[in-house]
Design a protein around this motif. Sequence first.
Motif, PDB file in Angstrom:
ATOM      1  N   LEU A  43       1.468   5.320   2.766  1.00 31.04           N
ATOM      2  CA  LEU A  43       2.023   5.380   1.415  1.00 31.04           C
ATOM      3  C   LEU A  43       3.523   5.190   1.519  1.00 31.04           C
ATOM      4  O   LEU A  43       4.193   5.916   2.254  1.00 31.04           O
ATOM      5  CB  LEU A  43       1.700   6.716   0.744  1.00 31.04           C
ATOM      6  N   HIS A  44       4.044   4.209   0.786  1.00 32.61           N
ATOM      7  CA  HIS A  44       5.474   3.889   0.870  1.00 32.61           C
ATOM      8  C   HIS A  44       6.090   3.884  -0.524  1.00 32.61           C
ATOM      9  O   HIS A  44       5.552   3.269  -1.450  1.00 32.61           O
ATOM     10  CB  HIS A  44       5.681   2.521   1.529  1.00 32.61           C
TER      11      HIS A  44
ATOM     12  N   LEU B 236       1.679   0.910  -2.054  1.00 33.14           N
ATOM     13  CA  LEU B 236       3.104   0.712  -2.294  1.00 33.14           C
ATOM     14  C   LEU B 236       3.461   1.157  -3.706  1.00 33.14           C
ATOM     15  O   LEU B 236       2.797   0.787  -4.681  1.00 33.14           O
ATOM     16  CB  LEU B 236       3.469  -0.764  -2.115  1.00 33.14           C
ATOM     17  N   VAL B 237       4.523   1.957  -3.808  1.00 33.29           N
ATOM     18  CA  VAL B 237       5.067   2.378  -5.102  1.00 33.29           C
ATOM     19  C   VAL B 237       6.473   1.806  -5.213  1.00 33.29           C
ATOM     20  O   VAL B 237       7.401   2.268  -4.553  1.00 33.29           O
ATOM     21  CB  VAL B 237       5.099   3.916  -5.231  1.00 33.29           C
ATOM     22  N   ASP B 238       6.605   0.759  -6.030  1.00 34.42           N
ATOM     23  CA  ASP B 238       7.907   0.142  -6.248  1.00 34.42           C
ATOM     24  C   ASP B 238       8.273   0.243  -7.718  1.00 34.42           C
ATOM     25  O   ASP B 238       7.615   0.940  -8.494  1.00 34.42           O
ATOM     26  CB  ASP B 238       7.907  -1.314  -5.766  1.00 34.42           C
ATOM     27  N   GLU B 239       9.341  -0.452  -8.127  1.00 35.84           N
ATOM     28  CA  GLU B 239       9.798  -0.370  -9.513  1.00 35.84           C
ATOM     29  C   GLU B 239       8.726  -0.859 -10.484  1.00 35.84           C
ATOM     30  O   GLU B 239       8.541  -0.291 -11.563  1.00 35.84           O
ATOM     31  CB  GLU B 239      11.074  -1.205  -9.675  1.00 35.84           C
ATOM     32  N   GLU B 240       8.040  -1.921 -10.121  1.00 34.75           N
ATOM     33  CA  GLU B 240       7.008  -2.466 -10.994  1.00 34.75           C
ATOM     34  C   GLU B 240       5.861  -1.482 -11.169  1.00 34.75           C
ATOM     35  O   GLU B 240       5.274  -1.373 -12.253  1.00 34.75           O
ATOM     36  CB  GLU B 240       6.494  -3.783 -10.424  1.00 34.75           C
TER      37      GLU B 240
ATOM     38  N   LEU C 295      -1.963  -2.709  -0.692  1.00 38.44           N
ATOM     39  CA  LEU C 295      -1.708  -3.806   0.250  1.00 38.44           C
ATOM     40  C   LEU C 295      -2.878  -3.885   1.225  1.00 38.44           C
ATOM     41  O   LEU C 295      -3.171  -2.934   1.943  1.00 38.44           O
ATOM     42  CB  LEU C 295      -0.398  -3.568   1.000  1.00 38.44           C
ATOM     43  N   ARG C 296      -3.536  -5.028   1.252  1.00 42.83           N
ATOM     44  CA  ARG C 296      -4.727  -5.214   2.078  1.00 42.83           C
ATOM     45  C   ARG C 296      -4.413  -6.103   3.268  1.00 42.83           C
ATOM     46  O   ARG C 296      -3.574  -6.999   3.197  1.00 42.83           O
ATOM     47  CB  ARG C 296      -5.858  -5.817   1.245  1.00 42.83           C
TER      48      ARG C 296
END
Length: 231
Positions: free
Chosen positions: A116-117, A169-173, A188-189
């Motif tokens: 988890l990132h 992934l946890v980003d701005e989007e 992400l696979r």
Amino acid sequence: IDTKNILFICGGAFINLEKTISERRQDSSIGFGAPVRANMRSSRVTDALVTSSLLESVESGDLVAYGLIPEFIGRLPILVSLSALNEDQLVQVLTEPKNALGKQYKKMFSMNNVKLHFTENALRLIAKKAILKNTGARGLRAILEDILMEAMFEVPDTKKDIDIVDAVLVDEEAVGSVDSQPYGAKILRGEGALEKFLHELNSGDSMGERRVSGSQCSQGESDSQSRAASL
């Protein structure tokens, strides 16, 4: 019980106590704080920083007017208020403590061998959402649940032999804008998917810095040439 060497600490949220303090101070309807007081009279949510500044001037009479009995307030000689957490402090709550929320969710996904990132901008967006909702650190878990809910259900159901999930992934989007619902974390696979993403992200940032520095150099050269021509 002998209470001579016992320190009693009483705490609470005391919702809308700032309105009582504002009425006691008899603040006028003009000046820098006028919109804040108008906001209080209409019973809407006030800014956390403004509330903290008002609570700094709390007195025993304010608590009595709030509804606590004088006999109880008289046994509390010292009154102290706590300031609202800012954006940087909320990011620290997410990442730094031993049982930080970010570490808890990373441990949960690691049970399925999934990383988890969180990106730095995503953490700051989550903190801004908590500030906007006026929920403080308690509201961080609810925001993370909304972002990670779909991934928490999908990852355990993925067949490892057919479709490998490398990371979430946890980003701005994924977080979305401050005043909108989150879109959800990205899955992400494939083996090494997270490392590839981080490599592309870092390479993109470095290329952007090179472009900025290159444009600055070309601008400096054009300025020197124009000066030389004028001389």
